[in-house]
Design a protein around this motif. Structure first.
Motif, PDB file in Angstrom:
ATOM      1  N   LYS A 117      52.795  74.733  64.181  1.00 36.67           N
ATOM      2  CA  LYS A 117      52.786  74.080  62.880  1.00 36.67           C
ATOM      3  C   LYS A 117      51.537  73.227  62.749  1.00 36.67           C
ATOM      4  O   LYS A 117      51.083  72.619  63.711  1.00 36.67           O
ATOM      5  CB  LYS A 117      54.030  73.203  62.709  1.00 36.67           C
ATOM      6  N   LYS A 118      51.002  73.187  61.540  1.00 40.03           N
ATOM      7  CA  LYS A 118      49.847  72.332  61.299  1.00 40.03           C
ATOM      8  C   LYS A 118      50.276  70.876  61.496  1.00 40.03           C
ATOM      9  O   LYS A 118      51.416  70.514  61.196  1.00 40.03           O
ATOM     10  CB  LYS A 118      49.317  72.555  59.881  1.00 40.03           C
ATOM     11  N   ASN A 119      49.369  70.082  62.013  1.00 33.02           N
ATOM     12  CA  ASN A 119      49.651  68.663  62.295  1.00 33.02           C
ATOM     13  C   ASN A 119      50.751  68.506  63.346  1.00 33.02           C
ATOM     14  O   ASN A 119      51.515  67.539  63.325  1.00 33.02           O
ATOM     15  CB  ASN A 119      50.054  67.917  61.014  1.00 33.02           C
ATOM     16  N   SER A 120      50.832  69.485  64.253  1.00 35.09           N
ATOM     17  CA  SER A 120      51.858  69.437  65.307  1.00 35.09           C
ATOM     18  C   SER A 120      51.480  68.486  66.437  1.00 35.09           C
ATOM     19  O   SER A 120      52.315  68.158  67.282  1.00 35.09           O
ATOM     20  CB  SER A 120      52.061  70.831  65.895  1.00 35.09           C
ATOM     21  N   GLY A 121      50.212  68.079  66.453  1.00 32.68           N
ATOM     22  CA  GLY A 121      49.748  67.242  67.557  1.00 32.68           C
ATOM     23  C   GLY A 121      49.314  68.063  68.754  1.00 32.68           C
ATOM     24  O   GLY A 121      48.907  67.509  69.783  1.00 32.68           O
ATOM     25  N   ILE A 122      49.372  69.391  68.640  1.00 37.43           N
ATOM     26  CA  ILE A 122      48.912  70.269  69.716  1.00 37.43           C
ATOM     27  C   ILE A 122      47.449  70.609  69.452  1.00 37.43           C
ATOM     28  O   ILE A 122      47.124  71.396  68.560  1.00 37.43           O
ATOM     29  CB  ILE A 122      49.764  71.552  69.778  1.00 37.43           C
ATOM     30  N   ASN A 123      46.569  69.988  70.210  1.00 36.68           N
ATOM     31  CA  ASN A 123      45.135  70.160  70.001  1.00 36.68           C
ATOM     32  C   ASN A 123      44.422  70.741  71.219  1.00 36.68           C
ATOM     33  O   ASN A 123      43.202  70.850  71.224  1.00 36.68           O
ATOM     34  CB  ASN A 123      44.508  68.820  69.631  1.00 36.68           C
ATOM     35  N   SER A 124      45.186  71.086  72.234  1.00 37.42           N
ATOM     36  CA  SER A 124      44.632  71.723  73.429  1.00 37.42           C
ATOM     37  C   SER A 124      45.765  72.429  74.148  1.00 37.42           C
ATOM     38  O   SER A 124      46.948  72.192  73.855  1.00 37.42           O
ATOM     39  CB  SER A 124      43.985  70.684  74.342  1.00 37.42           C
ATOM     40  N   LEU A 125      45.430  73.272  75.107  1.00 41.24           N
ATOM     41  CA  LEU A 125      46.470  73.977  75.848  1.00 41.24           C
ATOM     42  C   LEU A 125      47.331  73.010  76.648  1.00 41.24           C
ATOM     43  O   LEU A 125      48.541  73.219  76.793  1.00 41.24           O
ATOM     44  CB  LEU A 125      45.844  75.015  76.784  1.00 41.24           C
ATOM     45  N   SER A 126      46.724  71.956  77.163  1.00 40.30           N
ATOM     46  CA  SER A 126      47.499  71.002  77.950  1.00 40.30           C
ATOM     47  C   SER A 126      48.534  70.284  77.096  1.00 40.30           C
ATOM     48  O   SER A 126      49.544  69.791  77.620  1.00 40.30           O
ATOM     49  CB  SER A 126      46.577  69.991  78.631  1.00 40.30           C
ATOM     50  N   ASP A 127      48.309  70.226  75.778  1.00 43.21           N
ATOM     51  CA  ASP A 127      49.273  69.586  74.877  1.00 43.21           C
ATOM     52  C   ASP A 127      50.568  70.379  74.757  1.00 43.21           C
ATOM     53  O   ASP A 127      51.558  69.875  74.209  1.00 43.21           O
ATOM     54  CB  ASP A 127      48.664  69.401  73.479  1.00 43.21           C
ATOM     55  N   LEU A 128      50.587  71.625  75.263  1.00 41.98           N
ATOM     56  CA  LEU A 128      51.804  72.437  75.204  1.00 41.98           C
ATOM     57  C   LEU A 128      52.861  71.926  76.174  1.00 41.98           C
ATOM     58  O   LEU A 128      54.059  72.187  75.986  1.00 41.98           O
ATOM     59  CB  LEU A 128      51.481  73.894  75.538  1.00 41.98           C
ATOM     60  N   ARG A 129      52.438  71.201  77.193  1.00 44.30           N
ATOM     61  CA  ARG A 129      53.394  70.697  78.180  1.00 44.30           C
ATOM     62  C   ARG A 129      54.395  69.759  77.510  1.00 44.30           C
ATOM     63  O   ARG A 129      54.035  68.861  76.761  1.00 44.30           O
ATOM     64  CB  ARG A 129      52.671  69.969  79.303  1.00 44.30           C
ATOM     65  N   GLY A 130      55.685  70.013  77.787  1.00 45.95           N
ATOM     66  CA  GLY A 130      56.739  69.186  77.235  1.00 45.95           C
ATOM     67  C   GLY A 130      57.184  69.576  75.840  1.00 45.95           C
ATOM     68  O   GLY A 130      58.122  68.992  75.293  1.00 45.95           O
ATOM     69  N   LYS A 131      56.533  70.599  75.255  1.00 46.87           N
ATOM     70  CA  LYS A 131      56.902  71.040  73.913  1.00 46.87           C
ATOM     71  C   LYS A 131      58.049  72.052  73.981  1.00 46.87           C
ATOM     72  O   LYS A 131      58.472  72.497  75.058  1.00 46.87           O
ATOM     73  CB  LYS A 131      55.686  71.658  73.218  1.00 46.87           C
TER      74      LYS A 131
END
Length: 532
Positions: A117-131
């Motif tokens: 989703k746009k504006n999901s706060g996921i801005n890098s692959l490492s941001d996928l952790r915990g999602k």
């Protein structure tokens, strides 16, 4: 294996001798089980070229026949391209795809993407952790193999080194620790007890499913479209699916179409593709694919010239459309013919390695369940002859290309040493022919798998209907002493009926009694026995 699917490949002009005005003849290699279908479908006369069918044991042997110029071409899956790449990459070329009519212009069968989703706060692959993640299903390409392969390659996915757990469990454990909740339906193991245990141990992998307890197909939030619904309607943060389903869901045109044939289910401007480098692109534009699975294809020897390639491409297009007729339905399926598909010629042939690397699919085939290092576990199989060694190596390569993990290797030792090698830890398993069982020391070893035959191809013991139980316990056996399966069936029967105080019958001591009241026969012959 039947390797499940059927295969074909193409080869060089040095064997295609024809003069002006003559039509060339090409040889297609198919697995022996498919030869009747090939002969029937390729029998139609053509002014362009003649196609002759020849049989190989399976697709692996067809690859060898094409390489040796004993066949000209064959049909392949991407995994067969991988085997060709590992054998003699420059000796093969992909010259045509089998594509769906819906995606005629798509270079690959499907592209694996990550939708957020746009504006999901996921801005890098490492941001996928915990999602929260939404998957098509366990073991599937775009929803499982591709994302896990790529996350591992970026050192984001850590595998527990605890060898008391199976490699499959370690991978599932790592996934459950990386994402907070997921919907990952399917069979985690073919053993239902193990399947239930794994789902109970890692319940967060099923938490986002419509039926978290069952966590299996069908589920509203599984599959290509279901994973998008999981993201859009069920609180997911990222969906692993393929491009065409994203475009259908958001009502976007497919391929070169100017308008969509589906109504949008959501606003595409609220979603983005997450790229492997951490950037994002709008779903209304070109997708950034993490990896793509190639189409089924026709490949041939790399020496084929342009004129021959054009003729063969034309002939295959005609064959494919003709094979769709109702009369050919059974044979057509065996020859990879589908009503929704068609043959699309490649303008330039391409080597298997280049094709797989362009799709970023080679590393998906090569994926390791563990850490990808040289220390990954392997199952070492001990064999005792050069022929067994060659067979084992072929089985090893094919199994690896088809995602059977852990991978295994083959070691060669004398018959008398293989069982000791297992006991000493030099090997993990041995494959034993029934006729050689008495040559091995099986103390401290146990059987894990055995060869099985179809229900209508088994050996059974029969007797007259009026034979008493006591007679069955004492009567002699009639069997074919020249047939190893018949002898083994007799041995098994005698072993089952002996008492605990009776010694087992040794293979070299068993005797056939032509007048025996009990008879060992193949189940295929039962109707003859009834008639007699």
């Amino acid at each position: 294996m039947t390797l499940g699917f059927f295969t074909l490949l193409l080869f060089t002009s040095c064997h295609l001798h024809y003069s002006l005005g003559e039509k060339p003849t090409f040889k297609i290699c198919v697995p022996a089980i498919v030869l009747p279908a090939c002969t029937e479908l390729m029998n139609k006369r053509s002014e362009i070229a003649t196609i002759e069918c020849i049989a190989g044991r399976d697709r692996v042997e067809c690859l060898n026949l094409v390489e040796r110029r004993e066949a000209d071409f064959m049909a392949v899956d991407p995994e067969d391209l991988y085997l060709a790449m590992k054998k003699k990459n420059e000796d093969y070329s992909v010259f045509a795809d089998i594509r769906t009519k819906e995606e005629l212009m798509a270079e690959f069968r499907y592209e694996g993407i990550l939708l957020v989703k746009k504006n999901s706060g996921i801005n890098s692959l490492s941001d996928l952790r915990g999602k929260k993640s939404c998957h098509t299903g366990y073991g599937r390409n775009v929803g499982y193999k591709i994302p896990i392969t790529k996350l591992k390659s970026h050192n984001l996915f850590k595998i527990d080194p605890d060898t008391s757990m199976s490699p499959v469990e370690r991978e599932l454990k790592a996934l459950s620790e990386f994402f907070s909740e997921s919907c990952l339906v399917g069979k985690y193991s073919s053993n239902e007890d193990v399947n239930r245990k794994l789902k109970k141990s890692y319940p967060n992998l099923c938490a986002l499913c419509a039926d978290p307890i069952k966590c299996d197909y069908p589920d509203r939030f599984s599959g290509y479209d279901g994973s998008i619904l999981c993201l859009a309607e069920n609180g997911g943060d990222v969906a692993f699916t393929k491009v065409i389903y994203v475009r259908k869901y958001f009502g976007l045109p497919i391929g070169h179409a100017t308008k969509s044939l589906t109504e949008p289910q959501a606003d595409p401007n609220d979603y983005e593709y997450l790229c492997e480098d951490g950037s994002k692109v709008p779903v209304t534009g070109k997708a950034c694919s993490w990896a793509a699975r190639p189409w089924q294809a026709y490949i041939g020897n790399g020496d084929i010239n342009q004129k021959e390639m054009n003729l063969l491409q034309q002939r295959l297009r005609i064959f494919y459309e003709d094979a769709k007729s109702a009369d050919h339905e059974k044979f057509a399926k065996q020859m990879m013919v589908n009503e929704k598909n068609t043959v699309v010629a490649k303008e330039e042939p391409i080597y298997p390695r280049d094709h797989l690397l362009k799709a970023k699919y080679a590393d998906v085939i090569e994926r390791s369940i563990l850490d990808g290092s040289s220390n990954d576990e392997k199952i070492n199989v001990c064999v005792s002859s050069n022929i067994e060694m060659r067979k084992c190596q072929v089985m090893r390569d094919v199994a690896f290309s088809r995602d059977i993990r852990p991978s295994f290797d083959c070691i060669l030792k004398d018959k008398t040493l293989c069982s000791q090698a297992v006991k000493d830890g030099q090997a993990d398993a041995i494959i034993v022919q029934a006729k050689n069982i008495d040559k091995y020391d099986f103390v401290d070893l146990m059987p894990i798998v055995f060869e099985a035959y179809d229900d209508n191809n088994r050996y059974v013991v029969i007797a007259d209907a009026d034979t008493t139980y006591n007679e069955i316990k004492k009567s002699h056996l009639k069997f074919d002493s020249s047939n190893l399966r018949s002898v083994n069936a007799a041995l098994q029967f005698l072993d089952k009926r002996r008492s605990e105080h009776t010694e087992r019958v040794c293979p070299n001591n068993i005797k056939n009694d032509e007048n025996g009241k009990l008879q060992v026969v193949n189940s295929k012959e039962l109707h003859k026995q009834v008639l007699e």
